[in-house]
Design a protein around this motif. Structure first.
Motif, PDB file in Angstrom:
ATOM      1  N   MET A 196       0.830  -1.206   0.000  1.00 38.53           N
ATOM      2  CA  MET A 196       0.000   0.000   0.000  1.00 38.53           C
ATOM      3  C   MET A 196       0.865   1.257   0.000  1.00 38.53           C
ATOM      4  O   MET A 196       0.585   2.231  -0.709  1.00 38.53           O
ATOM      5  CB  MET A 196      -0.936  -0.005   1.206  1.00 38.53           C
ATOM      6  CG  MET A 196      -2.068  -0.998   1.128  1.00 38.53           C
ATOM      7  SD  MET A 196      -3.019  -1.107   2.670  1.00 38.53           S
ATOM      8  CE  MET A 196      -3.531   0.598   2.895  1.00 38.53           C
ATOM      9  N   LEU A 197       1.919   1.251   0.809  1.00 40.48           N
ATOM     10  CA  LEU A 197       2.814   2.405   0.865  1.00 40.48           C
ATOM     11  C   LEU A 197       3.523   2.631  -0.469  1.00 40.48           C
ATOM     12  O   LEU A 197       3.747   3.772  -0.879  1.00 40.48           O
ATOM     13  CB  LEU A 197       3.847   2.218   1.980  1.00 40.48           C
ATOM     14  CG  LEU A 197       3.296   2.211   3.410  1.00 40.48           C
ATOM     15  CD1 LEU A 197       4.418   1.931   4.402  1.00 40.48           C
ATOM     16  CD2 LEU A 197       2.617   3.541   3.748  1.00 40.48           C
ATOM     17  N   ILE A 198       3.856   1.547  -1.150  1.00 41.30           N
ATOM     18  CA  ILE A 198       4.464   1.667  -2.476  1.00 41.30           C
ATOM     19  C   ILE A 198       3.475   2.290  -3.448  1.00 41.30           C
ATOM     20  O   ILE A 198       3.836   3.136  -4.282  1.00 41.30           O
ATOM     21  CB  ILE A 198       4.940   0.289  -2.965  1.00 41.30           C
ATOM     22  CG1 ILE A 198       6.154  -0.155  -2.139  1.00 41.30           C
ATOM     23  CG2 ILE A 198       5.280   0.310  -4.451  1.00 41.30           C
ATOM     24  CD1 ILE A 198       6.532  -1.594  -2.316  1.00 41.30           C
ATOM     25  N   CYS A 199       2.214   1.903  -3.344  1.00 37.81           N
ATOM     26  CA  CYS A 199       1.163   2.517  -4.161  1.00 37.81           C
ATOM     27  C   CYS A 199       1.104   4.020  -3.918  1.00 37.81           C
ATOM     28  O   CYS A 199       1.063   4.823  -4.863  1.00 37.81           O
ATOM     29  CB  CYS A 199      -0.186   1.868  -3.845  1.00 37.81           C
ATOM     30  SG  CYS A 199      -1.623   2.754  -4.509  1.00 37.81           S
ATOM     31  N   MET A 200       1.113   4.430  -2.648  1.00 35.00           N
ATOM     32  CA  MET A 200       1.049   5.864  -2.317  1.00 35.00           C
ATOM     33  C   MET A 200       2.272   6.609  -2.830  1.00 35.00           C
ATOM     34  O   MET A 200       2.160   7.718  -3.363  1.00 35.00           O
ATOM     35  CB  MET A 200       0.944   6.031  -0.805  1.00 35.00           C
ATOM     36  CG  MET A 200      -0.310   5.469  -0.178  1.00 35.00           C
ATOM     37  SD  MET A 200      -0.296   5.741   1.622  1.00 35.00           S
ATOM     38  CE  MET A 200      -1.359   4.401   2.164  1.00 35.00           C
ATOM     39  N   ALA A 201       3.446   6.017  -2.678  1.00 35.15           N
ATOM     40  CA  ALA A 201       4.685   6.678  -3.093  1.00 35.15           C
ATOM     41  C   ALA A 201       4.758   6.870  -4.592  1.00 35.15           C
ATOM     42  O   ALA A 201       5.366   7.839  -5.081  1.00 35.15           O
ATOM     43  CB  ALA A 201       5.898   5.874  -2.604  1.00 35.15           C
ATOM     44  N   ASN A 202       4.123   5.971  -5.343  1.00 32.22           N
ATOM     45  CA  ASN A 202       4.205   6.007  -6.807  1.00 32.22           C
ATOM     46  C   ASN A 202       2.927   6.513  -7.467  1.00 32.22           C
ATOM     47  O   ASN A 202       2.808   6.475  -8.693  1.00 32.22           O
ATOM     48  CB  ASN A 202       4.557   4.611  -7.328  1.00 32.22           C
ATOM     49  CG  ASN A 202       5.983   4.218  -7.020  1.00 32.22           C
ATOM     50  OD1 ASN A 202       6.905   4.551  -7.756  1.00 32.22           O
ATOM     51  ND2 ASN A 202       6.179   3.510  -5.910  1.00 32.22           N
ATOM     52  N   ASP A 203       1.974   6.981  -6.655  1.00 35.86           N
ATOM     53  CA  ASP A 203       0.733   7.575  -7.181  1.00 35.86           C
ATOM     54  C   ASP A 203       0.009   6.641  -8.149  1.00 35.86           C
ATOM     55  O   ASP A 203      -0.492   7.067  -9.195  1.00 35.86           O
ATOM     56  CB  ASP A 203       1.028   8.915  -7.874  1.00 35.86           C
ATOM     57  CG  ASP A 203       1.510   9.978  -6.902  1.00 35.86           C
ATOM     58  OD1 ASP A 203       1.215   9.847  -5.691  1.00 35.86           O
ATOM     59  OD2 ASP A 203       2.185  10.927  -7.343  1.00 35.86           O
ATOM     60  N   LEU A 204      -0.052   5.363  -7.799  1.00 29.83           N
ATOM     61  CA  LEU A 204      -0.761   4.404  -8.637  1.00 29.83           C
ATOM     62  C   LEU A 204      -2.264   4.587  -8.456  1.00 29.83           C
ATOM     63  O   LEU A 204      -2.757   4.847  -7.359  1.00 29.83           O
ATOM     64  CB  LEU A 204      -0.351   2.973  -8.278  1.00 29.83           C
ATOM     65  CG  LEU A 204       1.142   2.666  -8.408  1.00 29.83           C
ATOM     66  CD1 LEU A 204       1.412   1.204  -8.061  1.00 29.83           C
ATOM     67  CD2 LEU A 204       1.651   2.975  -9.817  1.00 29.83           C
ATOM     68  N   LYS A 205      -3.002   4.426  -9.530  1.00 29.30           N
ATOM     69  CA  LYS A 205      -4.439   4.705  -9.506  1.00 29.30           C
ATOM     70  C   LYS A 205      -5.247   3.528  -8.962  1.00 29.30           C
ATOM     71  O   LYS A 205      -6.252   3.720  -8.285  1.00 29.30           O
ATOM     72  CB  LYS A 205      -4.936   5.056 -10.923  1.00 29.30           C
ATOM     73  CG  LYS A 205      -4.167   6.182 -11.597  1.00 29.30           C
ATOM     74  CD  LYS A 205      -4.206   7.466 -10.783  1.00 29.30           C
ATOM     75  CE  LYS A 205      -3.610   8.636 -11.549  1.00 29.30           C
ATOM     76  NZ  LYS A 205      -2.167   8.489 -11.824  1.00 29.30           N
ATOM     77  N   GLU A 206      -4.852   2.311  -9.296  1.00 32.58           N
ATOM     78  CA  GLU A 206      -5.570   1.123  -8.810  1.00 32.58           C
ATOM     79  C   GLU A 206      -4.575  -0.013  -8.644  1.00 32.58           C
ATOM     80  O   GLU A 206      -3.783  -0.285  -9.550  1.00 32.58           O
ATOM     81  CB  GLU A 206      -6.684   0.710  -9.768  1.00 32.58           C
ATOM     82  CG  GLU A 206      -7.423  -0.553  -9.328  1.00 32.58           C
ATOM     83  CD  GLU A 206      -8.710  -0.814 -10.107  1.00 32.58           C
ATOM     84  OE1 GLU A 206      -9.511   0.137 -10.247  1.00 32.58           O
ATOM     85  OE2 GLU A 206      -8.894  -1.945 -10.578  1.00 32.58           O
ATOM     86  N   VAL A 207      -4.612  -0.657  -7.485  1.00 36.11           N
ATOM     87  CA  VAL A 207      -3.710  -1.779  -7.250  1.00 36.11           C
ATOM     88  C   VAL A 207      -4.486  -2.937  -6.635  1.00 36.11           C
ATOM     89  O   VAL A 207      -5.448  -2.737  -5.894  1.00 36.11           O
ATOM     90  CB  VAL A 207      -2.529  -1.398  -6.327  1.00 36.11           C
ATOM     91  CG1 VAL A 207      -1.712  -0.271  -6.930  1.00 36.11           C
ATOM     92  CG2 VAL A 207      -2.998  -1.007  -4.947  1.00 36.11           C
ATOM     93  N   TRP A 208      -4.053  -4.145  -6.975  1.00 31.19           N
ATOM     94  CA  TRP A 208      -4.628  -5.377  -6.417  1.00 31.19           C
ATOM     95  C   TRP A 208      -3.544  -6.051  -5.590  1.00 31.19           C
ATOM     96  O   TRP A 208      -2.415  -6.236  -6.045  1.00 31.19           O
ATOM     97  CB  TRP A 208      -5.070  -6.327  -7.521  1.00 31.19           C
ATOM     98  CG  TRP A 208      -6.038  -5.736  -8.502  1.00 31.19           C
ATOM     99  CD1 TRP A 208      -6.730  -4.556  -8.385  1.00 31.19           C
ATOM    100  CD2 TRP A 208      -6.410  -6.290  -9.761  1.00 31.19           C
ATOM    101  NE1 TRP A 208      -7.522  -4.353  -9.475  1.00 31.19           N
ATOM    102  CE2 TRP A 208      -7.346  -5.404 -10.338  1.00 31.19           C
ATOM    103  CE3 TRP A 208      -6.064  -7.451 -10.448  1.00 31.19           C
ATOM    104  CZ2 TRP A 208      -7.929  -5.646 -11.588  1.00 31.19           C
ATOM    105  CZ3 TRP A 208      -6.636  -7.697 -11.683  1.00 31.19           C
ATOM    106  CH2 TRP A 208      -7.564  -6.802 -12.247  1.00 31.19           C
ATOM    107  N   ILE A 209      -3.905  -6.444  -4.355  1.00 29.21           N
ATOM    108  CA  ILE A 209      -2.934  -7.046  -3.438  1.00 29.21           C
ATOM    109  C   ILE A 209      -3.503  -8.358  -2.912  1.00 29.21           C
ATOM    110  O   ILE A 209      -4.511  -8.360  -2.199  1.00 29.21           O
ATOM    111  CB  ILE A 209      -2.634  -6.098  -2.259  1.00 29.21           C
ATOM    112  CG1 ILE A 209      -2.064  -4.770  -2.762  1.00 29.21           C
ATOM    113  CG2 ILE A 209      -1.657  -6.756  -1.286  1.00 29.21           C
ATOM    114  CD1 ILE A 209      -1.890  -3.725  -1.663  1.00 29.21           C
TER     115      ILE A 209
END
Length: 339
Positions: A273-286
């Motif tokens: 999740m933190l990687i998503c925030m740092a890279n401004d990803l729009k949608e991620v599946w975990i």
């Protein structure tokens, strides 16, 4: 080198590359864009320092772990949930194990379903820290009951808490971000916002609604490139979400089976999740496999996905009626764990 030999070598290279990607996917615990960002993207330790981060649902599960990991990054934290004593416990641990001082953490208890409290809470955060860089919409509850046995109160609560509560708080914070022309709105959705499964009809509805709302909001904010809207879809994660789920009569579900070894470690989920925030990803599946593959099936091959889900759904209902975690024994051969 003859032309035929060159073609054979190119074909062999393509097959080997395909095989490598397939092996990577079988070992993946997130969508390929997210894992690429983990490998080659920006680090949370570089990008999130000195930010004010407001986390709802911070008293347990993903929200609690998120608070712990954020506390090590030098951010200012706002912790919200209904249970003030649990929020204070999380704050103490953040201070013990993180890099923050007492002034860096604001405990702000409120009920996400109480829309009338959101404006006051937002003003309290701005008064304390002067800004809100990241809003993490993590609060909510799950459901474990069959539709035919569930009262309408369950569906009302799912929508009022998971959907309307999240929308309301976002609307309170959004004008501040628009004024500053920057900010991140991160919503912790669920795989149930991509696919569907028995025992969770109301929960699925609320999470699908969130996906639609935030995708629509992102288009409205196209003229504000500094405001990033991110939807995060975790699969099964080790937490109390099932224990706290609502059953058919609105009571809290209690399961005798406490084995969550088939689920992803909360610490790993939060790191992604933190990687998503740092890279401004729009949608991620975990999610670990094979749950991750189910999301891809629902996204790209829905007919096959519905057929498979119908088969697995029978086992899910059977597990629940036995007092087990509904997802506990789908794929016992898959036991990938991440620390």
């Amino acid at each position: 080198m003859s032309g035929d030999l060159l073609l054979w070598l190119l074909a062999l290279g393509a097959l080997l590359a395909l095989a490598v990607q397939l092996l990577r996917f079988l070992r993946a615990d997130g969508d390929l864009t997210l894992l690429w960002a983990e490998w080659q993207g920006r680090r949370p330790e570089w990008e999130l320092t000195d930010m004010v981060v407001w986390v709802t649902g911070a008293s347990s599960g993903i929200g609690e772990e998120l608070a712990y990991q954020l506390s090590k990054l030098g951010v200012s934290l706002v912790l919200s949930a209904r249970r003030e004593n649990e929020l204070e416990r999380v704050k103490r641990r953040c201070l013990e194990n993180g890099n923050l001082k007492g002034k860096d953490i604001l405990v702000l208890p409120f009920d996400l379903a109480d829309i009338s409290s959101h404006e006051v809470a937002t003003k309290a955060v701005l008064q304390e820290f002067g800004k809100i860089d990241i809003l993490v919409n993590n609060g909510g509850r799950s459901q474990r009951s069959l539709c035919v046995e569930s009262s309408m109160d369950i569906y009302k609560e799912m929508i009022e808490l998971n959907y309307l509560g999240t929308v309301s708080l976002t609307k309170c914070v959004l004008p501040h971000m628009i004024e500053r022309k920057q900010g991140k709105i991160v919503t912790v959705n669920s795989f149930m916002g991509i696919l569907a499964a028995p025992l969770s009809t109301g929960y699925c509805a609320s999470k699908h609604a969130l996906r639609g709302f935030f995708n629509g909001l992102r288009t409205e904010l196209a003229t504000y490139p500094g405001i990033v809207v991110s939807n995060i879809f975790p699969g099964p994660v080790q937490s109390n979400i099932v224990k706290n789920a609502l059953t058919n009569d609105g009571t809290q579900a209690v399961h005798s089976d406490v084995d969550q070894s088939h689920k992803m470690a909360t610490s790993r989920c939060v790191r992604l999740m933190l990687i998503c925030m740092a890279n401004d990803l729009k949608e991620v599946w975990i999610a670990d496999q094979p749950f991750l593959s189910l999301a891809y099936l629902w996204q790209y091959m829905p007919t096959w996905a519905m057929w498979l889900t119908n088969k697995l759904g029978k086992k899910r209902i059977e597990n629940f009626k036995k007092g087990l975690d509904a997802d506990s024994s789908y794929f016992k051969i898959w036991k990938t764990k991440h620390d």
